[in-house]
Design a protein around this motif. Structure first.
Motif, short mmCIF file in Angstrom:
data_model
loop_
_atom_site.label_atom_id
_atom_site.label_comp_id
_atom_site.label_asym_id
_atom_site.label_seq_id
_atom_site.Cartn_x
_atom_site.Cartn_y
_atom_site.Cartn_z
N ASP A 1 0.85 -1.19 0.00
CA ASP A 1 0.00 0.00 0.00
C ASP A 1 0.88 1.23 0.00
O ASP A 1 1.83 1.34 0.80
CB ASP A 1 -0.90 0.04 1.23
N VAL A 2 0.59 2.16 -0.90
CA VAL A 2 1.20 3.48 -0.88
C VAL A 2 0.21 4.41 -0.19
O VAL A 2 -0.92 4.57 -0.66
CB VAL A 2 1.52 3.97 -2.30
N ILE A 3 0.62 4.99 0.92
CA ILE A 3 -0.26 5.83 1.73
C ILE A 3 0.29 7.24 1.74
O ILE A 3 1.43 7.47 2.16
CB ILE A 3 -0.38 5.28 3.17
N ILE A 4 -0.52 8.19 1.27
CA ILE A 4 -0.07 9.56 1.09
C ILE A 4 -1.03 10.51 1.79
O ILE A 4 -2.25 10.40 1.61
CB ILE A 4 -0.01 9.92 -0.41
N ASP A 5 -0.49 11.42 2.58
CA ASP A 5 -1.26 12.53 3.12
C ASP A 5 -0.89 13.77 2.33
O ASP A 5 0.28 14.19 2.35
CB ASP A 5 -0.95 12.75 4.61
N ALA A 6 -1.86 14.34 1.62
CA ALA A 6 -1.57 15.47 0.75
C ALA A 6 -2.68 16.50 0.80
O ALA A 6 -3.86 16.13 0.87
CB ALA A 6 -1.37 15.00 -0.69
N TYR A 7 -2.29 17.76 0.77
CA TYR A 7 -3.27 18.83 0.65
C TYR A 7 -3.71 18.96 -0.79
O TYR A 7 -2.98 18.61 -1.73
CB TYR A 7 -2.66 20.15 1.14
N THR A 8 -4.91 19.47 -0.99
CA THR A 8 -5.46 19.56 -2.35
C THR A 8 -4.57 20.38 -3.26
O THR A 8 -4.48 20.12 -4.46
CB THR A 8 -6.87 20.16 -2.33
N ASP A 9 -3.90 21.37 -2.73
CA ASP A 9 -3.02 22.20 -3.55
C ASP A 9 -1.84 21.41 -4.11
O ASP A 9 -1.23 21.82 -5.10
CB ASP A 9 -2.47 23.38 -2.74
N CYS A 10 -1.51 20.27 -3.48
CA CYS A 10 -0.37 19.47 -3.92
C CYS A 10 -0.77 18.38 -4.91
O CYS A 10 0.11 17.66 -5.41
CB CYS A 10 0.32 18.82 -2.72
N ILE A 11 -2.07 18.20 -5.15
CA ILE A 11 -2.53 17.17 -6.08
C ILE A 11 -2.41 17.71 -7.50
O ILE A 11 -2.93 18.78 -7.83
CB ILE A 11 -3.98 16.76 -5.77
N GLU A 12 -1.69 16.97 -8.34
CA GLU A 12 -1.41 17.45 -9.68
C GLU A 12 -2.63 17.34 -10.59
O GLU A 12 -3.50 16.50 -10.40
CB GLU A 12 -0.25 16.65 -10.29
N THR A 13 -2.66 18.17 -11.61
CA THR A 13 -3.67 18.09 -12.65
C THR A 13 -3.01 17.55 -13.91
O THR A 13 -1.79 17.37 -13.97
CB THR A 13 -4.26 19.47 -12.94
N ALA A 14 -3.82 17.29 -14.94
CA ALA A 14 -3.29 16.73 -16.18
C ALA A 14 -2.23 17.63 -16.78
O ALA A 14 -1.23 17.16 -17.35
CB ALA A 14 -4.42 16.49 -17.18
N CYS A 15 -2.41 18.93 -16.68
CA CYS A 15 -1.45 19.87 -17.27
C CYS A 15 -0.09 19.82 -16.60
O CYS A 15 0.92 20.21 -17.19
CB CYS A 15 -1.99 21.30 -17.20
N ASP A 16 -0.04 19.33 -15.35
CA ASP A 16 1.23 19.25 -14.65
C ASP A 16 2.17 18.24 -15.28
O ASP A 16 3.37 18.25 -15.02
CB ASP A 16 1.01 18.87 -13.18
N TYR A 17 1.62 17.33 -16.12
CA TYR A 17 2.44 16.31 -16.73
C TYR A 17 2.97 16.73 -18.10
O TYR A 17 3.77 16.03 -18.69
CB TYR A 17 1.64 15.00 -16.89
#
Length: 207
Positions: free
Chosen positions: A176-192
């Protein structure tokens, strides 16, 4: 934050081992058009899936074994203006190699390989948290199988000719990969999109 980063982290650990000649990264199970379910991967910049091969001297790959779960983490959220999520990505790591690569091969070789992989991929924050730009990042092993027949049936359904021999070592490790992240840190499609593509958008020639 991206699922690719923890997988790349584990790939680097697997590449340091002398047991695998090919490491595929993330795959998925698809029908190959002949009524057979097989693991496939997407080579860089390819939209066409390609079947993996176990014919070489050892191979590993990952696939999602279930749904990604998302839960709001209010206990550890210290930023009133943002939402903290705990994201759990369930993965299965398949590792197949030749017994001849193992020193003092015996009935416990598969368990020794599983233990070595578990030790290598287990992560408690470390540099992975900084790389992902998240609050927390963990990788935890859950369970594993050393049954060649079970792994063959689960991973290569309907294939008459086994892609690996019964004398080979096969490991199916659930992590299991377990991540605590704020919404501002979640990437969008354009980030790739590579940055130079974004820069070129300003200079598109007019007709």
């Amino acid at each position: 934050m991206s699922i690719q980063e923890p997988i790349d982290f584990m790939i680097a650990r697997l590449e340091a081992m002398p047991y695998f000649s090919t490491i595929y990264g993330l795959t998925e199970q698809l029908d190959n058009g002949q009524g057979r379910i097989v693991p496939v991967y997407y080579p860089d910049n390819s939209v066409q899936p390609t079947e993996i091969s176990i014919a070489k001297a050892g191979a590993t790959y990952f696939r999602k074994r279930g749904n990604v779960t998302i839960a709001e983490n209010t206990d550890q959220n210290y930023e009133a203006c943002d939402t903290l999520y705990t994201i759990t990505v369930p993965l299965r790591l398949i590792a197949i190699t030749k017994r001849k690569y193992f020193p003092s091969n015996n009935a416990y070789s598969a368990d020794r390989l599983a233990s070595e992989i578990i030790k290598a991929v287990t992560v408690q924050n470390s540099d992975l948290k900084n790389t992902m730009n998240v609050k927390r990042a963990h990788i935890r092993a859950r369970t594993y199988s050393t049954s060649n027949r079970t792994i063959l049936n689960d991973e290569f359904q309907g294939i008459e000719n086994a892609q690996f021999n019964m004398e080979d070592i096969a490991i199916g490790l659930d992590v299991d990969v377990i991540i605590d992240a704020y919404t501002d840190c979640i990437e969008t499609a354009c980030d790739y999109v590579p940055k130079f593509y974004l820069l070129l958008e300003k200079y598109v020639a007019l007709p």
